[in-house]
Design an enzyme around this catalytic site. Structure first.
Site, mmCIF file in Angstrom:
data_model
loop_
_atom_site.group_PDB
_atom_site.id
_atom_site.type_symbol
_atom_site.label_atom_id
_atom_site.label_comp_id
_atom_site.label_asym_id
_atom_site.label_seq_id
_atom_site.Cartn_x
_atom_site.Cartn_y
_atom_site.Cartn_z
ATOM 1 N N HIS A 60 0.807 -1.215 0.000
ATOM 2 C CA HIS A 60 0.000 0.000 0.000
ATOM 3 C C HIS A 60 0.844 1.270 0.000
ATOM 4 O O HIS A 60 1.921 1.327 0.586
ATOM 5 C CB HIS A 60 -1.024 -0.004 1.138
ATOM 6 C CG HIS A 60 -0.456 -0.074 2.526
ATOM 7 N ND1 HIS A 60 -0.177 1.047 3.260
ATOM 8 C CD2 HIS A 60 -0.158 -1.127 3.311
ATOM 9 C CE1 HIS A 60 0.273 0.678 4.455
ATOM 10 N NE2 HIS A 60 0.310 -0.635 4.514
ATOM 11 N N ASP A 179 6.173 1.241 6.467
ATOM 12 C CA ASP A 179 4.827 0.700 6.266
ATOM 13 C C ASP A 179 4.087 1.634 5.314
ATOM 14 O O ASP A 179 3.595 2.680 5.737
ATOM 15 C CB ASP A 179 4.132 0.611 7.632
ATOM 16 C CG ASP A 179 2.773 -0.026 7.570
ATOM 17 O OD1 ASP A 179 2.371 -0.457 6.498
ATOM 18 O OD2 ASP A 179 2.104 -0.079 8.628
ATOM 19 N N GLU A 211 -5.001 1.738 2.857
ATOM 20 C CA GLU A 211 -4.920 0.484 3.631
ATOM 21 C C GLU A 211 -5.105 0.748 5.112
ATOM 22 O O GLU A 211 -5.646 -0.076 5.844
ATOM 23 C CB GLU A 211 -3.565 -0.195 3.379
ATOM 24 C CG GLU A 211 -3.476 -1.624 3.907
ATOM 25 C CD GLU A 211 -3.021 -1.751 5.354
ATOM 26 O OE1 GLU A 211 -3.134 -2.848 5.922
ATOM 27 O OE2 GLU A 211 -2.546 -0.753 5.943
ATOM 28 N N GLU A 212 -4.617 1.923 5.542
ATOM 29 C CA GLU A 212 -4.651 2.233 6.977
ATOM 30 C C GLU A 212 -6.031 2.727 7.418
ATOM 31 O O GLU A 212 -6.162 3.707 8.135
ATOM 32 C CB GLU A 212 -3.562 3.261 7.323
ATOM 33 C CG GLU A 212 -2.136 2.825 7.001
ATOM 34 C CD GLU A 212 -1.599 1.718 7.906
ATOM 35 O OE1 GLU A 212 -2.312 1.273 8.824
ATOM 36 O OE2 GLU A 212 -0.454 1.293 7.685
ATOM 37 N N HIS A 321 4.415 1.488 13.066
ATOM 38 C CA HIS A 321 3.513 2.638 13.223
ATOM 39 C C HIS A 321 4.138 3.744 14.064
ATOM 40 O O HIS A 321 3.493 4.333 14.936
ATOM 41 C CB HIS A 321 2.139 2.208 13.794
ATOM 42 C CG HIS A 321 1.274 1.551 12.759
ATOM 43 N ND1 HIS A 321 -0.064 1.312 12.935
ATOM 44 C CD2 HIS A 321 1.575 1.114 11.508
ATOM 45 C CE1 HIS A 321 -0.554 0.730 11.842
ATOM 46 N NE2 HIS A 321 0.421 0.596 10.971
HETATM 47 ZN ZN LIG Z 1 0.911 -1.577 6.267
#
Ligand SMILES: [Zn+2]
Length: 345
Positions: A60, A179, A211-212, A321
């Protein structure tokens, strides 16, 4: 690999504003295939034709972000966390946000600022002793009043990201948005490697948006864009190789190779694909780890709706994160190697 990761991670791509990341990737894919398209929702889909089952590698483009929730009369911004303000996300955000440089995507320009909170020098003793709460944090963009903020093209709803540079310490790479730019870096590298190969699959590479979010909007849409037989999500995974975590809780380590995920918080992954990947790794002497996650999910969560068998390969990552997500450069290379041999032999 570091240069590519640095470039990709430093591009701003908050949830819903992934266009700069997609543009970069579009130009990269275009060098290796003519079939690159942007879908209605903003996913980027590249096709590398081959004989066999339809496989989609996916990662993503979006990153953890905040949104302007309100603007105070004296020009400070109160922010809402990204779309999942629960559990570990809120925990991570609260503890590492203060002091981070901020980048706000306004309607005309980007604005720079800092995630701030009151200094202990002007707090009461009782306020110093209590733990920081989410609402104690705000963003200072140097404005003197609300009018100045508006005039800079900022309104409620504008996204804000952490804005550190990406650095290399030894063989480890630290920065924001590993990420999921590591997944994109793996795909971008693979695109070049497989461009002139005989593929064992009809291969697609997808860079998804949003995606998040709880809905995983980009991959939800992708599931109906094409009918894929196998979906392989690429993500930074979890690693437990830090002083405060016992190995039994998370045995995965940086530098020990890509981690093949058997299950996470939402799916059990496809046994046959996992076995094939294991075999490919063993035959080609590629280090790999096997892992089970609890608090974790991938784009496969929604891609299965299109009947694809789900598979998740992760690059071990510390401090997920956070603005200092940390990976090992060799794990990235080994992930590329594993997928290269899987897709071409
Ligand atoms: Zn991710």
């Amino acid at each position: 690999m570091f240069d590519l990761v640095k470039k990709l991670t430093e591009i701003p791509g908050p949830v819903g504003r992934e266009e700069r990341v997609q543009r970069f990737l579009h130009d990269t894919f275009k060098e290796y295939t003519d079939e690159v398209r942007m879908t209605n929702i903003g996913n980027l889909l590249a096709h590398f034709p081959g004989e066999g089952k339809k496989v989609v590698l996916n990662a993503h483009a979006d990153e953890i972000c905040y949104f302007v929730q309100s603007i105070t009369d004296d020009g400070f911004l109160k922010v809402s966390p990204h779309v999942r303000p629960v559990g570990m996300d809120l925990y991570a955000i609260r503890h590492c946000t203060i002091g981070q440089r901020a980048l706000l995507m306004g309607n005309e320009n980007d604005l720079r600022g800092v995630f701030a909170a009151a200094t202990g020098h002007i707090l009461r003793k009782s306020e110093i002793e209590k733990s920081i709460e989410y609402w104690d944090i705000f963003v200072d963009v140097g404005a003197s009043n609300k009018q100045e903020v508006w005039e800079a093209g900022v309104n409620v709803g504008c996204p804000i990201i952490w804005n550190p540079t990406t650095e290399k310490f030894g063989k480890k790479i630290t920065g924001k948005a590993m990420d999921d730019r590591v997944g994109l870096a793996v795909m971008a590298t693979l695109a070049e490697r497989v461009a002139d190969c005989n593929l064992a699959f009809d291969l697609y590479m997808a860079s998804t948006v949003q995606e998040e979010t709880n809905a995983k909007a980009g991959s939800s849409a992708l599931a109906f864009e094409e009918r894929f037989d196998i979906a392989i999500s690429l993500e930074p995974g979890l690693a437990g190789d830090i002083p405060t975590i016992e190995t039994v809780r998370m045995p995965t380590k940086l530098g020990d190779g890509p981690a093949l995920v058997y299950k996470d918080g939402s799916l059990v992954y496809d046994y046959e694909t996992l076995k094939s990947l294991t075999l490919v790794a063993e035959r080609n002497n590629i280090p790999f780890q096997s892992v089970v996650y609890v608090n974790f999910a991938s784009d496969c969560e929604t891609l299965v709706a299109g009947n694809a068998r789900p598979c998740l390969i992760t690059v071990p990552c510390r401090y997920t994160h956070s603005p200092f997500e940390t990976i090992h450069e060799e794990d990235l290379r080994d992930t590329v190697e594993l997928l290269y041999y899987f897709l071409t032999k």
